[in-house]
Structures are given as structure tokens and as C-alpha cells.
Design a protein around this motif. Structure first.
Motif, short mmCIF file in Angstrom:
data_model
loop_
_atom_site.label_atom_id
_atom_site.label_comp_id
_atom_site.label_asym_id
_atom_site.label_seq_id
_atom_site.Cartn_x
_atom_site.Cartn_y
_atom_site.Cartn_z
N GLU A 621 0.82 -1.21 0.00
CA GLU A 621 0.00 0.00 0.00
C GLU A 621 0.86 1.26 0.00
N PHE A 622 1.91 1.29 0.82
CA PHE A 622 2.67 2.53 1.02
C PHE A 622 4.05 2.52 0.37
N GLY A 623 4.44 1.44 -0.26
CA GLY A 623 5.69 1.43 -1.01
C GLY A 623 6.91 1.74 -0.19
N CYS A 624 7.05 1.09 0.97
CA CYS A 624 8.19 1.35 1.85
C CYS A 624 9.50 0.96 1.15
N HIS A 625 10.57 1.75 1.37
CA HIS A 625 11.85 1.50 0.72
C HIS A 625 12.85 0.84 1.65
N ASP A 626 13.03 1.38 2.85
CA ASP A 626 14.02 0.85 3.80
C ASP A 626 13.31 0.05 4.88
N ILE A 627 13.72 -1.20 5.05
CA ILE A 627 13.12 -2.09 6.04
C ILE A 627 14.21 -2.61 6.97
N PHE A 628 13.97 -2.52 8.28
CA PHE A 628 14.95 -2.91 9.28
C PHE A 628 14.37 -4.06 10.10
N VAL A 629 15.16 -5.10 10.32
CA VAL A 629 14.72 -6.27 11.07
C VAL A 629 15.79 -6.67 12.07
N SER A 630 15.40 -7.53 13.00
CA SER A 630 16.31 -8.01 14.04
C SER A 630 17.22 -9.10 13.48
N SER A 631 18.42 -9.23 14.07
CA SER A 631 19.33 -10.30 13.68
C SER A 631 18.88 -11.65 14.23
N PHE A 632 17.92 -11.63 15.14
CA PHE A 632 17.40 -12.88 15.70
C PHE A 632 16.61 -13.63 14.63
N ARG A 633 16.73 -14.95 14.59
CA ARG A 633 16.04 -15.77 13.59
C ARG A 633 14.68 -16.22 14.14
N PHE A 634 13.66 -15.46 13.84
CA PHE A 634 12.31 -15.82 14.27
C PHE A 634 11.80 -16.99 13.44
N ARG A 635 10.97 -17.82 14.06
CA ARG A 635 10.52 -19.04 13.41
C ARG A 635 9.21 -18.87 12.63
N SER A 636 8.62 -17.72 12.67
CA SER A 636 7.34 -17.51 11.97
C SER A 636 7.52 -17.70 10.46
N TYR A 639 6.84 -14.47 8.54
CA TYR A 639 7.96 -13.54 8.66
C TYR A 639 9.10 -13.93 7.72
N ARG A 640 9.37 -15.22 7.63
CA ARG A 640 10.46 -15.67 6.75
C ARG A 640 10.11 -15.46 5.28
N ARG A 641 8.83 -15.63 4.93
CA ARG A 641 8.44 -15.33 3.54
C ARG A 641 8.63 -13.85 3.25
N ASN A 642 8.28 -13.01 4.20
CA ASN A 642 8.48 -11.57 4.01
C ASN A 642 9.96 -11.24 3.87
N LEU A 643 10.80 -11.89 4.69
CA LEU A 643 12.24 -11.64 4.59
C LEU A 643 12.76 -11.98 3.20
N ALA A 644 12.34 -13.12 2.67
CA ALA A 644 12.78 -13.52 1.34
C ALA A 644 12.32 -12.51 0.29
N ARG A 645 11.12 -11.97 0.47
CA ARG A 645 10.62 -10.98 -0.49
C ARG A 645 11.36 -9.66 -0.34
N TRP A 646 11.65 -9.26 0.90
CA TRP A 646 12.32 -7.99 1.12
C TRP A 646 13.76 -7.99 0.66
N GLU A 647 14.37 -9.16 0.58
CA GLU A 647 15.75 -9.23 0.11
C GLU A 647 15.86 -8.90 -1.37
N ARG A 648 14.73 -8.93 -2.06
CA ARG A 648 14.71 -8.54 -3.48
C ARG A 648 14.34 -7.08 -3.59
N GLU A 649 14.64 -6.50 -4.74
CA GLU A 649 14.25 -5.11 -5.00
C GLU A 649 12.73 -5.02 -5.04
N PRO A 650 12.15 -3.84 -4.77
CA PRO A 650 12.82 -2.56 -4.56
C PRO A 650 13.13 -2.25 -3.10
N TYR A 651 13.06 -3.25 -2.21
CA TYR A 651 13.27 -2.99 -0.80
C TYR A 651 14.76 -3.05 -0.45
N GLN A 652 15.15 -2.16 0.47
CA GLN A 652 16.50 -2.17 1.02
C GLN A 652 16.42 -2.75 2.42
#
Length: 822
Positions: A621-636, A639-652
Motif C-alpha cells: 500500500e505505502f511502497g516502503c523503501h528501507d526495512i529494518f529487522v532483528s538479527s534474531f532468527r524468528f521461526r514464523s 515472517y520468513r516469507r516476508n524476509l525472502a521478499r524484502w531481500e529482493r528489489e525494490p526494498y532495502q
């Protein structure tokens, strides 16, 4: 007096505004009203002056009598303001309506109906009761429940929820304007029971709507989105208007076509009058036929408020035309408004009433000067006779004139509704001008097809099918065009709600500009001076507030979000967003109300669903550019699907750990080698300082994480600390509190799930500390303002706290003895 009813309507409306602001005892109002009435009738000298306050006091008394608690059986006297399990007996004021939430596999059904209560049963005690309650039930009720049936319903009775965050839709106030002060939630349809004999048939309106839906669906292969929208536009069937379908029409400013409003009533009246005039029926006969028919349509579609307003207005206009009385749009508008407000004074405070009348008023005021401007721009050579023009030239001239007339009407309506749209929907939609130019004529064609189908009905079924296919095509075209319009660059923007002063300045400038008053030679210097004064005021306001910083703690279902509104949009942060439902109903509306169109930074402190489950919906909805997450490996897994998606462009994507500095935040926890098995122990802990005030954000840090934070951080001192509720342990152990020594604690707990509530043990322990504690479950959202004048904390329930006052209170109370760390 040229427009006598306009002054009467203004005086009556002023009285309603006074009644909403001041509520004296009813006896005082009645005494004052009768005294004014006696003086007005007795003295002819003062009659011309007293008649206006008499109208005001009449309006004041009208509204006060409808809202005052008079009866001893009033539900507001009998019912608790805390949730309670009760059984209500009463009569259904309307046929239950179905609402659809979500879409696809997550789609859920909910039934809403208004109940006129006669008896309240609580703890096996029965007592008479009087009032209206909105009943909400999961699932769809059987058809045996319809308007007029006596029923008994068991559920949880409580006041409707207020806005979690200031600026969001106030559902409690919305229902109160309709005389509803309580909401009953029934778990299922099994909690319903009919207590009267099923001898009555459904009311005429229900039978008509069922027949009309079958007729409009005749010949169409499936019940799809265009067909459901045809039902919504022609019959007022609100079930079709889900959030997903509403969105493009709302953003393009064309949502009004689905309300039974002036467009529908005027089109029906126009068709009927044209047919009758072709048959050479005189004006009086047209009025006698058309007025009952439009009232029949209003009744058949369920007596919707917008339909009643439009029908009253059209009745006045057609009545004047039938009797050959000179027409005046402003006087007719005032007459319609006066009739409606006498019938239901609460209408004045509803968005639909304000938008309807402001749009018509804007067209009446602004269209003439816009048409004069158009005539000057399109003026042809006065010496050129029309007879010497070719057919092509005349056709082009007529086409240009018709298009410019539509554009002028759309522009007048858009200019008049602009501040109201920004106030109620937080939208500024330039594309509305273009969208309405195309979609409104197409909606008229679709509505004519639907009316043609209903007229043919069972008499000419093959003609009805032809009309249905045409109407389906036009409705599909509207859906496609509205979605296309919202995808244009700069089609719409979200804006904060304008202030009352901005309303006054905007409408003053608009009326003065279009009427030419501000640009008269003798007025130009005053206009320039006023313009400089207004510009200076807003410039000074911007200069004094440009460095202010606000942090809003938004309670969500099982978690919370934190929004940092820093100096400049590029420095704003959203920390956590909640699950999908929280994003859809709280986080996203909150950001829109703040005027956020793009999120510069999103920080996810915890990887569970209650903090990050709606991140995908939010970022789309809002086209966020910079995303910050914890170094802890959450088991959700989400959350892991989102991480895989955020590692691709256009997210930093940036992974944070202890020792990192990101913007104003120092990361204190977790470390890279964090090995805890609990997600609560690996959340991001952030520390920041704003205008000399230290702030510590703990998310929902668990006990093991608290111990590690104490072991690895030397300086945890903070003036303000914000914490959630860990899943298995308590927040803020005594050793951590002693290390932080805060002046204010904000516990971001929530009503549901139960595990997210602050326990009595936690409250008792924190109450022993020398510190003020705020629980968001009780107060709603909390806004912390960091200004040059100091730090102020404001809650959604209007509690104001200054940090300087807290420092004085901390010196006045002794410190407790701390417990050792477990």
C-alpha cells in the motif's frame, strides 16, 4: 425577502450546533422556548428580532429532547458500561443486513440489525428497558428474521468501541448520532430466538427487493461483482460494498453513485416527467403521479437517509414546477434541509448530509460564475450568424458547450466538497474531476438500464434480459474505469484533516474569488492584506512546528505499533504494524489520517504475526523503501516469507543488532549470537533521545531477554519506557526498572487476546514503583510530543501529562525496595 427559508434554515442549524455544544436541563430549555414564543406573539415591536432566537431555541430543544435520558427504563440508566452477558427482548427495527469482511479464502460474513429493546434480562433478572441496540452476529441469519418480528437475543452488551487512535472513524459517535448507545455481540445465529408466531409475512420492502434482485439477475450467467454492484446502485444493497470493492471508487471520488441519492431520484423523476409530458399530461398531473412514485422508490429501497433527503428535495422542486411557482435552488435547498432537520436533527452532524447539501449548495453558488467564465472563453464572433456556420462547426460547438457544462458542474461540486472529503476521508483526489466526467454519465446509463429491466419485469422478460446485459456492461465499464483512474500518476493523495480555521479561510476565499468580490478595485488592497496575513499565520505555524517530533503508540490486537513523526517526511519511522486485520482496520487508516502516502522506513522489532503479520499488505500500500529487522532468527513462516521478499528489489533490507545506530535509534538488543528459543527474547530494543528526553522502546521483551539486556548494557537510563506484554513472562522486571528509573511507563496492552492484557499482578507491582503508568487497553493510543516548550503525553481518552509534572511527583514519593533478578 427573496429567500426567506434560507435565513430560517441557518437559524435552525445554528441552534442545533449550540445544542450539540451545550446541554442545559430540559426544563430550562422548555421554559426559555415558551417565554420567547409568548413574547414573539404578544409584542409586534420585537417580533422581527425574537423570531430568529425562537428558531434557534426550537432547534436546541428538539435535539435535547431526543438525546436526554428521561425514562427510568432508558438503557443508558440500566446497562453497565462494562461488557456483560445479557438477553434482550425486542422488535427488529429493520430487516437484518449482511456484511462481508475480507476476501477470497479469508472472507467472513457478519449480520447487522437494529433492535428496539423492550426487556433486559441479566443474571436471571428481567426488567423493562427502552432504547435501540445494534446487534452484530457472526454468519447469516435465516430468512424468518425480518423487520417487525419480536425476538430474544443472547450476547455480550457493551458500548460501541471508540477510536483507538484520534483521527480514525469514531464508530461510537456515529451510532450515537442515530440514537444507538450500546452494541450486542452474539456469537452465532443459535443465540437468536423468535418469540412471536410466524404468521406475518416479510414486509413489502423485503419482498420487493427480493423480486428486484431476481429480475436484475435474469439472463446473467453468474452472480459476479458487476451484478452485485447493480443491486447496490439501484436497490441500496450494501452487502456488495466490501472494502476491496469500495477502494477504487473512494479514491476516484465516485463512491457517491452507490448511494440512493439525488442522481437516482433526479434521473427517475426526469424519466417519468418526460414520459408524461410526451403523453401531454399537464404539469399538475405530472406532479401528482411523479411525487408518489419517487416516494414509493424511497420506501422500496429501505428508507435510506440519503434517499429521503433527495426525495424531499425533489418533491419540493417538482411541487413548485407543477404549481408553476418561480423556482430558486437555494430556497428549495433550505426548505429541504429544514424539513429533514426538524424530522431528525442529528442528520446535521452526519457526513452524508453535509456532503449532499454542500455539493448542491456549491453547484448553486459556484456554477453561475464558472458558466460566465466558460461563455467568455468560448464566445464566438458576434457578427457571425449561426446560419452561415457549417453543420460540423455547429456540432463541434454544441459538443464543446456540453462538455464544458459537465466540467463546470463537476468542478463546482469538487471545489465545494474538497475540505469535507479531506476531513472525513483524508483524501485529496484531483482525478475526481476526470473520473466523474466519464463515470457519472455511464452510471446514468446503467441506472436507466436497471430501471428499464424493473419496469419490464415479468411482463416482457426478454426485454428485461436485454436491459440486464446492457446494465452489466456499463457497470463493468465503471469498475474498470475507476480502477484505471486511481492508477494515474497524482490521482489521489492522503492528507491530514483540515482545522476549523482552514475551513473558514478556504470557503471564504472560494466564495469571494468566484463571486468576484475579492477582486473589485476597492477591495484589492484589503484582499492583498488579508492574503499576506493568512500566509504569515501559516508560515509562522509551520516555522514553530517544523522541528516538533511526535511518537504515537498504537495498541493493536496482541501487539502494538510505534510511529515516529519526525521533522520532515523523509525521517519518519513506523515500527511494527500488527497482523493483517490490524493493518486493514487500524494501522493503515491511522497512517492515512496522518497524511502518509509513502513510508520511508519500516522497522520490525518482532517476527510474530501480531507485530509483522500485515507487513506485506502495508508495504504494497505505502511502497516502503528501507526495512529494518532483528538479527534474531524468528521461526514464523510468514515472517520468513516476508524476509525472502524484502531481500529482493525494490526494498532495502538491513539487519540490526546490538551496537548499531540507525537514524535516531541506538540498538541495545539482541546481539548477533543470540541463541534463545523464545521469540520474545530476540526483539529489537531501541533507545533514542529527543530534545533532551531519553526514550526506551522494549517491544515485548521477555524475561531472558531482559536479563541479557541488563548484562550487556551499562546505561539504560530513560525518562520514558514503552513495553508490550511478552507471551510467557512479565515485562519490566524490578532489576530492569531500577536500571532504567523511568518517569513514565507505557504498557501497550490490548483487550484481545486475553494473554495480551496487563495482569493484576503486573499492575500491582508497577503501582508500588515511584512512577506513573499508562495502560493502552484503558486509554487507547498514546502520543508523545517532543517540543521546544517541553515533552507532553496525550492519550486517546484525553488525558494530558507533562513530563515536568512527573519529575515533581517522583520527588514526592519514596522509592520501593527492588527484588533480585530471577
Amino acid at each position: 425577502m427573496k429567500r426567506p427559508l434560507l435565513a430560517v434554515a441557518l437559524a435552525y442549524g445554528s441552534g442545533l450546533l449550540l445544542a450539540d455544544a451545550i446541554q442545559p436541563p430540559l426544563l430550562v430549555l422548555f421554559a426559555l422556548a415558551f417565554a420567547l414564543l409568548f413574547l414573539t406573539l404578544w409584542s409586534s415591536r420585537v417580533r422581527a428580532f425574537l423570531i430568529w432566537p425562537l428558531f434557534m431555541i426550537a432547534a436546541w430543544t428538539n435535539l435535547a429532547t431526543r438525546t436526554a435520558v428521561v425514562s427510568p427504563n432508558d438503557l443508558r440508566r440500566l446497562a453497565d458500561h462494562e461488557p456483560a452477558l445479557v438477553t434482550l427482548h425486542g422488535t427488529l427495527a429493520e430487516t437484518p443486513s449482511l456484511r462481508v469482511a475480507g476476501h477470497g479464502e479469508t472472507e467472513s460474513l457478519r449480520t447487522l440489525v437494529r433492535l428496539r429493546v423492550t426487556t433486559l434480562v441479566r443474571a436471571e433478572k428481567q426488567q423493562p428497558a427502552d432504547g435501540s441496540v445494534l446487534v452484530s452476529t457472526t454468519g447469516e441469519l435465516p430468512v424468518e428474521f425480518f423487520a417487525g418480528r419480536a425476538v430474544a437475543i443472547t450476547g455480550v452488551l457493551a458500548p460501541p468501541p471508540g477510536p483507538v487512535v484520534p483521527g480514525l472513524f469514531d464508530y461510537r459517535q456515529y451510532l450515537a448520532r442515530q440514537g444507538i448507545y450500546f452494541q450486542l455481540k452474539a456469537d452465532s445465529t443459535n443465540d437468536w430466538r423468535a418469540v412471536d408466531a410466524a404468521t406475518n409475512s416479510p414486509p413489502f420492502t423485503d419482498r420487493f427487493l427480493a423480486w428486484a434482485q431476481r429480475t436484475l439477475a435474469r439472463g446473467l450467467p453468474v452472480e459476479d461483482e458487476p451484478l452485485r454492484l447493480m443491486w447496490a446502485m439501484s436497490l441500496g444493497w450494501k452487502t456488495a460494498l466490501t472494502g476491496e470493492i469500495n477502494e477504487p471508487f473512494m479514491k476516484s471520488g465516485t463512491m457517491h453513485i452507490f448511494a440512493i441519492s439525488g442522481l437516482h431520484i433526479a434521473l427517475i423523476a426526469g424519466i417519468l416527467v418526460s414520459l408524461l409530458r410526451v403523453l401531454r399530461v399537464p404539469r399538475v398531473g405530472c406532479g401528482l403521479v411523479v411525487i408518489p412514485l419517487i416516494w414509493f422508490y424511497t420506501a422500496a429501497t429501505g428508507w435510506q437517509s440519503s434517499a429521503i433527503r433527495s426525495t424531499v428535495m425533489m418533491t419540493i422542486i417538482i411541487g413548485g414546477w407543477s404549481l408553476r411557482r418561480p423556482s430558486d435552488l437555494l430556497n428549495s435547498l433550505a426548505a429541504a434541509g429544514l424539513v429533514i432537520l426538524v424530522w431528525d436533527p442529528q442528520q446535521l452532524f452526519q457526513a452524508s448530509f453535509q456532503l449532499s447539501f454542500f455539493v448542491v449548495l456549491s453547484i448553486a453558488l459556484f456554477l453561475p460564475p464558472l458558466e460566465q467564465l466558460r461563455d467568455r472563453l468560448l464566445a464566438r464572433d458576434p457578427w457571425l450568424a449561426p446560419e452561415v456556420m457549417s453543420k460540423g462547426q455547429r456540432a463541434r460547438a454544441a459538443l464543446v458547450r456540453a462538455f464544458s457544462a459537465s466540467l463546470a458542474t463537476s468542478l463546482a461540486a469538487w471545489l465545494g466538497s474538497l475540505p469535507l472529503t479531506a476531513y472525513y476521508f483524508h483524501l485529496f483526489s484531483p482525478v475526481t474531476l476526470l473520473a466523474n466526467l466519464v463515470i457519472v454519465p455511464i452510471s446514468s446509463l446503467a441506472l436507466m438500464c436497471n430501471l428499464g429491466s424493473l419496469i419490464c419485469g415479468d411482463w416482457l422478460p426478454w426485454v428485461s434480459e436485454l436491459f440486464n446485459h446492457c446494465g452489466w456492461f456499463w457497470m463493468l465499464s465503471m469498475v474498470k474505469l475507476s480502477r484505471w483512474a486511481t492508477e494515474l500518476p497524482g490521482a489521489y493523495f492522503y492528507v491530514p484533516a483540515p482545522s476549523a480555521l482552514s475551513f473558514v479561510i478556504y470557503y471564504g476565499c472560494l466564495i469571494g474569488t468566484l463571486s468576484g468580490t475579492l477582486w473589485k478595485p476597492e477591495q484589492r488592497w484589503r484582499t492583498a492584506a488579508a492574503g499576506l496575513l493568512v500566509a504569515g499565520f501559516y508560515a509562522m505555524q509551520w516555522f514553530t512546528m517544523r522541528k516538533d517530533i511526535e511518537l504515537t503508540i498504537v495498541p493493536l490486537k496482541g501487539g502494538h505499533a510505534e510511529y515516529l513523526d519526525a521533522a520532515g517526511r523523509a525521517n519518519d519511522w513506523l515500527m511494527d504494524c500488527g497482523n493483517t486485520n490490524s493493518v486493514e482496520f487500524i494501522t493503515r487508516p491511522f497512517l492515512r489520517a496522518k497524511g502518509v502516502n509513502h513510508l520511508p522506513r519500516l522497522l520490525i522489532s518482532h517476527g510474530d504475526l501480531n507485530h509483522a503479520g500485515g507487513a506485506e499488505l502495508l508495504t504494497s500500500e505505502f511502497g516502503c523503501h528501507d526495512i529494518f529487522v532483528s538479527s534474531f532468527r524468528f521461526r514464523s513462516s510468514a515472517y520468513r516469507r516476508n524476509l525472502a521478499r524484502w531481500e529482493r528489489e525494490p526494498y532495502q533490507l538491513r539487519i540490526l543488532q546490538r551496537g548499531d545506530q540507525s537514524g535516531p535509534w541506538s540498538i541495545l538488543h539482541p546481539s548477533e549470537a543470540e541463541g534463545s528459543q523464545q521469540g520474545d527474547d530476540g526483539v529489537l530494543v531501541r533507545q533514542g533521545a529527543f530534545r533532551g528526553v531519553k526514550l526506551l522502546l522494549l517491544s515485548d521483551l521477555g524475561r531472558t531477554g531482559q536479563n541479557r539486556l541488563l548484562d550487556t548494557t551499562n546505561d539504560l537510563r530513560a525518562d520514558l519506557v514503552v513495553t508490550g506484554i511478552p507471551t510467557q513472562t512479565e515485562p519490566l522486571c524490578d532489576a530492569l526498572l531500577e536500571a532504567i528509573r523511568p518517569r513514565l511507563i507505557i504498557v501497550a496492552d490490548s483487550e484481545f487476546p486475553v494473554a495480551a492484557r496487563a495482569t493484576e499482578r503486573l499492575k500491582g507491582r508497577l503501582n508500588q514503583r515511584n512512577v506513573t503508568v499508562i495502560y493502552t487497553r484503558e486509554t487507547g493510543a498514546v502520543t508523545i510530543s517532543f517540543r521546544a516548550s517541553g515533552c507532553e503525553i496525550v492519550t486517546a481518552n484525553n488525558r494530558h501529562i507533562k513530563l515536568t509534572d512527573l519529575s515533581e511527583m517522583s520527588r514526592a514519593r519514596p522509592s520501593p525496595v527492588t527484588e533480585p533478578v530471577e
